[in-house]
Each structure stands twice: as structure tokens, then as C-alpha cells.
Enzyme design. Structure first.
Site, PDB file in Angstrom:
ATOM      1  N   ASP A 211     -98.475  -0.808 -17.763  1.00 12.87           N
ATOM      2  CA  ASP A 211     -98.723  -2.224 -18.025  1.00 12.87           C
ATOM      3  C   ASP A 211     -97.628  -3.098 -17.398  1.00 12.87           C
ATOM      4  O   ASP A 211     -96.444  -2.749 -17.473  1.00 12.87           O
ATOM      5  CB  ASP A 211     -98.732  -2.432 -19.554  1.00 12.87           C
ATOM      6  CG  ASP A 211     -99.228  -3.808 -19.956  1.00 12.87           C
ATOM      7  OD1 ASP A 211    -100.376  -4.146 -19.642  1.00 12.87           O
ATOM      8  OD2 ASP A 211     -98.448  -4.551 -20.593  1.00 12.87           O
ATOM      9  N   GLU A 264     -92.331  17.175 -13.365  1.00 13.04           N
ATOM     10  CA  GLU A 264     -91.991  18.336 -14.203  1.00 13.04           C
ATOM     11  C   GLU A 264     -93.257  19.105 -14.576  1.00 13.04           C
ATOM     12  O   GLU A 264     -93.202  20.215 -15.076  1.00 13.04           O
ATOM     13  CB  GLU A 264     -91.314  17.878 -15.510  1.00 13.04           C
ATOM     14  CG  GLU A 264     -89.893  17.379 -15.335  1.00 13.04           C
ATOM     15  CD  GLU A 264     -89.401  16.634 -16.582  1.00 13.04           C
ATOM     16  OE1 GLU A 264     -90.053  16.689 -17.640  1.00 13.04           O
ATOM     17  OE2 GLU A 264     -88.335  15.998 -16.470  1.00 13.04           O
TER      18      GLU A 264
END
Ligand code: NOJ
Length: 592
Positions: A211, A264
Site C-alpha cells: 500500500d 528467503e
């Protein structure tokens, strides 16, 4: 996990040409009949989403919130609003999505928290100068007793961008006063969000929508606050990096950090940024070292004319090439007037159109007459053009039903802070008109006044109006009122009608997946010569390689006069074609 290939697309790059369906959870499907859409409602409609043929769903915030801004005022980033379900319901929803081959994207709101977030409550309690207060943007006021805000910035929703707290300090909020801005110069804020990204990634979430991605870092130090331009919040953005609040160059370091977190995971988590920046700066956010993709809002701003769409497509593709990513196409979302309505309003010079649509909503839908036949016809043409393009397509819930804006919600039922903050003056109705709960089932309508198009199931969990009349408790009224004309757009009605908007979306999505996305090819060739010269500037026409061989030509006619349909096999058209010509406001896909 090995980087499997699906058609020409690697598993890690599933998002590059994905069709993503945006869910505004409180208005999608109400599974427990309390008037509010919920997470079990999403699970329940997974079959609908699978049949529609979308690759992913993006859920607007479903976190605990006081709903000062439709959920974009988050109280706890790592939980589900109890009115919408529990974390277990979320896990179940992710399982159901993945079982249907649908990825899940959640909304991250890093610019501001709710004023009820524990960090803001700690900041208030700890007082001026404390480390807790440093996680937000507190400043002393002007005037003899600090009684004036630090400067005259106005918030995006109207009214001052500063709010005073009990001990006299002021805090910055670029949006509602219940949405204090975070201080991204504080390392604790960075850690907090990395924790949130890992929390949802560990729960199986495939990606994030970020956002106001261009807002996080502010320059409040380079000069005294009252010497910054007073219109900094609303000033149009250039590429100079000189606005103190938006699109600061320092913001990119945050997304490089986030990229390390995304990587990751296997496959790496995906992200798309909401960044209303100058088109020439979008590519920075979309870089593979940062978010990977950014919303391109040029379609949402375009007037219904060939020149606007042609330019928007060229700019989108150029920006994608610059970032080494793919672009996105968006006609509607929870912040803009639904495009079936926009296209049915008077069409004037580019850019000003957006203003007409906004104006129309603000004035209760009364200032112009929305021509629904024209709006629908253009919306059908537009989706075929959009789905033929390379890159990702974002569909906003209800557009597949051809819903129009509900521009006449009574003032006292509005929820949007844009309306609430101005209700005294009654000027701005805001964004609720595109957030009205979806109509799932028209059913029998013995009593129109109580009709709610079966947005919510009865408390018995039954589905369908008939069950309710047989004694099941009636669900609560939807949180925003549905107009009676929603009946014509109910999912069950459209499923039974091969000429419905829903049928068009389903057919086009299938064909796109099979013939266009499967190639992995993101190239596009403009077709300059296929229409008579006099009509060339009224047509948008391009070709893409088809998986089964040859080229798919996509032609949209924005002009008054019909143009010839190119030679080849007609695969799909937005309206039935006759005599080998493409009439006005129509699109055709032809295999050549
Ligand atoms: C953008 C969101 O899309 C909008 O709905 C919200 O009001 C603002 N950001 C503030 O979070």
C-alpha cells in the site's frame, strides 16, 4: 523446490503474466450471515474463482481494524479481524486456494498503522522524546503554546495532516487521523515489517501488495517544516525527487531489504507496489532487486478513446522493459469509480474524463446520465483488449459481472472517510459505490425491500433465498446497501446466460491462459496497417504469438464507423459480429 516449467513459464515467475482477482473481503461473500464478508466466504467461493480461471487472489486488508479507512487502518498486522474469521480460517482459505491452483496475495500497509495499534498506544503513553514516539512522526506545534499544526499540509482525505495529542505534540497522518504515519528512519519499524512479511510467507502466502509504496520515507529535516510547500500532499509528482512526502529516492533501500526477505523463500515471494508516481519512475519500484512489479494505473485513468489506450499500453510496456519485469493492467479497484460506469459517462478530452467520473459520484450520480448500454458494451470490449496484453491483469471483484457504480448510496450509510470527513459539507461521496457487497444469488424476491441478493448465507449455513423463507434466520443486511438492480447481475443469473459478462470473462480467461500466457512470450507487435487509414487513429490493434501456432490479433474499434475484421479464424468477440466487420466499441481476437 525445482523451478518447474508450466508451458513456457517457470514456477518462480508465475506472476509475470498472472490474472489476479482483487477481493475486498468485507464485501465479497458473507459466510456467517452477519452482513460482513469474511474469510470463510472466500473459501466457500473458491470454486467460483477457479471456474473464472484466475491465477491468484489479492485480499485487501482483513486484519483487525476499526474501519476508519476500509481496513487500511491496521491494528494488528499478524492476525485476522475476528469479525472476518480466525487465523485457522485464513490457513484453510490458503489451502483451498492452493488446491485450486490459485496463489494468495495479501495487502501490506507500511506507511501508517491504526491509531489503536499497540505501537501507537505505546507512543502516546511514553510521551515526547521517547523511543516509542520515534516510531511515528511527532513534532511540536507552531504558535505561542504550540496550538497550531507544524505546517499547513492537508491530508489526502481532507482536513489537516497533523493531529494534536493530549500532551500538546502533533503527529503526521497523510490519510485519516486514525492512520498515523510511521517513521521509516527508525530501524525498529523495519524489523516490525520484516517480521510481518515472514509471518505471512511462513503461512503459505505467495505475495504481497504494498500500500502507498511511494510514501514511506519523508524528508522533514532539510528545512523548517513550515517552509515546505503547503500543497506537498496533493502536488503532481515529477521525477525530481523533490517532494518531501512521496517518491523519495531513499524509499528504495526498504524494498531492497524486503527483496532479501522475499528471496528467503522458494519460490521467492512476489510483491506489487501501489505507487502513484510519475510513469517514468514506476520502473524503479518494479525492479527485480525491489518489489518486482508495480501497478500501472494508466488504464484506470484512460478516457474511452484509442489514443489514451494506445499511449497507456506503450508506456506500460516501456516501463516494464526498463525494469526488466512485466507491467500490470488495471481498469478498476476499490479506490476508483467502476469502469462500466466510467465508460458510460460523457467522454471528453483525456485526463478530464477521470474528473467527470469522480464528479458524478460526488454529486450523487445525478449530474450526468450514465448510459449503461454503452458502458457495458465498452467494458466488454475493454476486457478483451486488456486480456490480450502481455503482463499481469488485475480484475476487481464484480467487474466480471459487469457491475456499475452504486452512486446513490444514502449519505448516512456511507463508510468511506472521504465522505465521512466532508459529510457536513456533503461534497464527496467517496469510494463506497464500488465496494457494495457482491450479488451471488437472485433467488425468489417475495419482498423487494428485504432483498439482499444473497450476499450472506443464513445462520444455518444454507445457500439460497428459498431456504431462508422456509424458516432459516434471515442474514443481516449487508454493511453497504445493495440496490435492487443488482438482481440482474447476480452470479446465478449470469451463470445461466451464455451472453453474460461473466461468460465473456470465463471464455477470455481460458483462451488467454491456453494461447497467450502459456508461451511465456511477453512480446507485442503493433498492427499499423490493418485498418483503412481514415480510421487508423480510432483503432487499437496488436498481435501476440499463440501457443498453438500463428499469431493472435486483437483489434478494438473505438470509432463510430465499423472496420474490417482481419482475415483469419475469429476466436472471440465482445459482441456478435456480422458481415466481417467490427462495429464501434467492440473487440475481436483473430488467429492469423
Ligand atoms: C491506498 C488504498 O488502496 C486506499 O484504499 C487507502 O485508503 C490508502 N492507500 C491509504 O491506506
Amino acid at each position: 523446490m525445482a523451478d518447474e516449467q508450466h508451458g513456457g513459464v517457470s514456477a518462480a515467475e508465475w506472476w509475470k503474466q498472472a490474472v489476479v482477482y482483487q477481493i475486498y473481503p468485507r464485501s465479497f461473500k458473507d459466510a456467517n450471515g452477519d452482513g460482513l464478508g469474511d474469510i470463510p466466504g472466500v473459501t466457500k467461493q473458491m470454486g467460483y474463482l477457479e471456474a473464472l480461471g484466475v491465477d491468484a487472489i489479492w485480499l485487501s486488508p482483513f486484519y483487525p481494524s476499526n474501519l476508519a479507512d476500509g481496513g487500511y487502518d491496521v491494528i494488528d498486522y499478524r492476525n485476522v479481524d475476528p469479525r472476518l474469521g480466525m487465523l485457522e480460517d485464513f490457513d484453510e482459505m490458503v489451502r483451498a486456494a492452493h488446491a485450486s491452483g490459485i496463489k494468495v496475495i495479501v495487502d501490506i500497509v507500511p506507511n501508517h498503522t491504526s491509531d489503536c495499534h499497540v505501537m501507537f498506544q505505546e507512543a502516546l503513553a511514553a510521551g515526547p522524546g521517547s523511543p516509542e514516539r520515534d516510531r511515528y512522526i511527532f513534532r511540536p506545534g507552531r504558535g505561542e503554546a504550540g496550538e497550531l499544526p507544524p505546517n499547513d499540509w492537508q491530508s489526502s482525505f481532507g482536513g489537516p495532516a497533523w493531529e494534536r495529542v493530549a500532551d500538546g505534540e502533533w503527529y503526521l497522518h497523510l490519510f485519516a487521523k486514525e492512520q498515523p504515519d510511521l517513521n521509516w528512519k527508525n530501524p525498529e519499524v523495519h524489523e516490525e515489517f520484516k517480521k510481518t512479511l515472514r509471518f505471512w510467507s511462513d503461512r503459505g502466502v505467495d505475495g504481497f501488495r504494498v500500500d502507498v509504496a511511494h510514501a514511506l520515507v519523508k524528508d522533514l529535516e532539510s528545512r523548517p517544516l513550515d517552509e515546505f510547500p503547503a500543497d506537498a500532499v496533493s502536488a503532481p509528482l515529477d521525477t525530481s525527487g523533490s517532494n518531501p512526502l512521496w517518491d523519495r529516492p531513499e524509499v528504495h533501500q526498504i524494498y531492497r531489504e524486503w527483496r532479501e526477505v522475499f528471496n528467503e523463500y522458494e519460490p521467492p515471494r512476489f510483491a506489487v507496489g501501489e505507487a502513484w508516481v510519475h510513469p517514468d519512475h514506476q520502473y524503479l519500484y518494479a525492479s527485480p532487486e525491489e518489489l518486482g512489479q508495480v501497478f500501472n494505473f494508466e488504464f484506470a485513468k484512460a478516457n474511452w478513446c484509442a489514443a489514451d489506450f494506445h499511449r497507456a499500453i506503450e508506456e506500460g510496456l516501456a516501463s516494464a522493459e526498463r525494469s526488466g519485469s512485466t507491467t500490470t493492467w488495471v481498469m478498476s479497484n476499490h479506490d476508483v469509480v467502476r469502469h462500466a460506469s466510467r465508460y458510460g459517462l460523457p467522454q471528453v478530452a483525456a485526463r478530464a474524463h477521470h474528473q467527470i467520473a469522480t464528479d458524478w459520484v460526488l454529486r450523487d450520480g445525478a449530474s450526468y446520465i450514465e448510459d449503461r448500454a454503452v458502458g457495458e458494451r465498452r467494458a466488454r470490449a475493454a476486457i478483451l483488449m486488456e486480456l490480450a496484453l502481455p503482463g499481469s491483469v488485475y480484475i476487481y471483484q464484480g467487474e466480471e459481472l459487469g457491475l456499475f457504480e452504486v452512486a446513490d448510496i444514502p449519505w448516512d450509510r456511507l463508510e468511506d472517510p472521504q465522505a465521512v470527513n466532508t459529510s457536513g459539507a456533503r461534497q464527496i461521496k467517496g469510494r463506497d459505490g464500488c465496494r457494495v457487497p457482491l450479488p451471488w444469488c437472485a433467488g425468489d424476491l417475495p419482498e423487494p425491500a428485504s432483498w439482499n441478493a444473497n450476499f450472506g448465507d443464513g445462520a444455518t449455513g444454507t445457500f439460497g433465498f428459498a431456504d431462508r423463507t422456509e424458516g432459516a434466520p434471515a442474514p443481516a443486511a449487508p454493511h453497504l446497501p445493495q440496490p435492487l438492480w443488482f438482481e440482474d447481475f447476480a452470479v446465478d443469473r449470469e451463470e445461466a446466460d451464455p451472453a453474460s459478462m461473466l461468460a465473456l470473462y470465463r471464455g477470455a480467461l481460458q483462451l488467454r491462459a491456453r494461447e497467450l500466457t502459456a508461451t511465456g512470450d511477453t512480446g507485442l507487435t503493433w498492427l499499423e496497417d490493418i485498418t483503412p487509414e481514415a480510421q487508423a487513429d480510432k483503432v487499437v490493434a496488436f498481435g501476440r504469438p499463440a501457443a498453438s501456432g500463428g499469431t493472435i490479433l486483437c483489434v478494438t474499434n473505438f470509432g463510430e464507423t465499423a472496420v474490417p475484421v482481419p482475415e483469419g479464424e475469429v476466436l472471440l468477440s465482445s459482441i456478435p459480429l456480422e458481415n466481417g466487420v467490427l462495429p464501434r466499441d467492440a473487440t475481436v481476437w483473430v488467429r492469423a
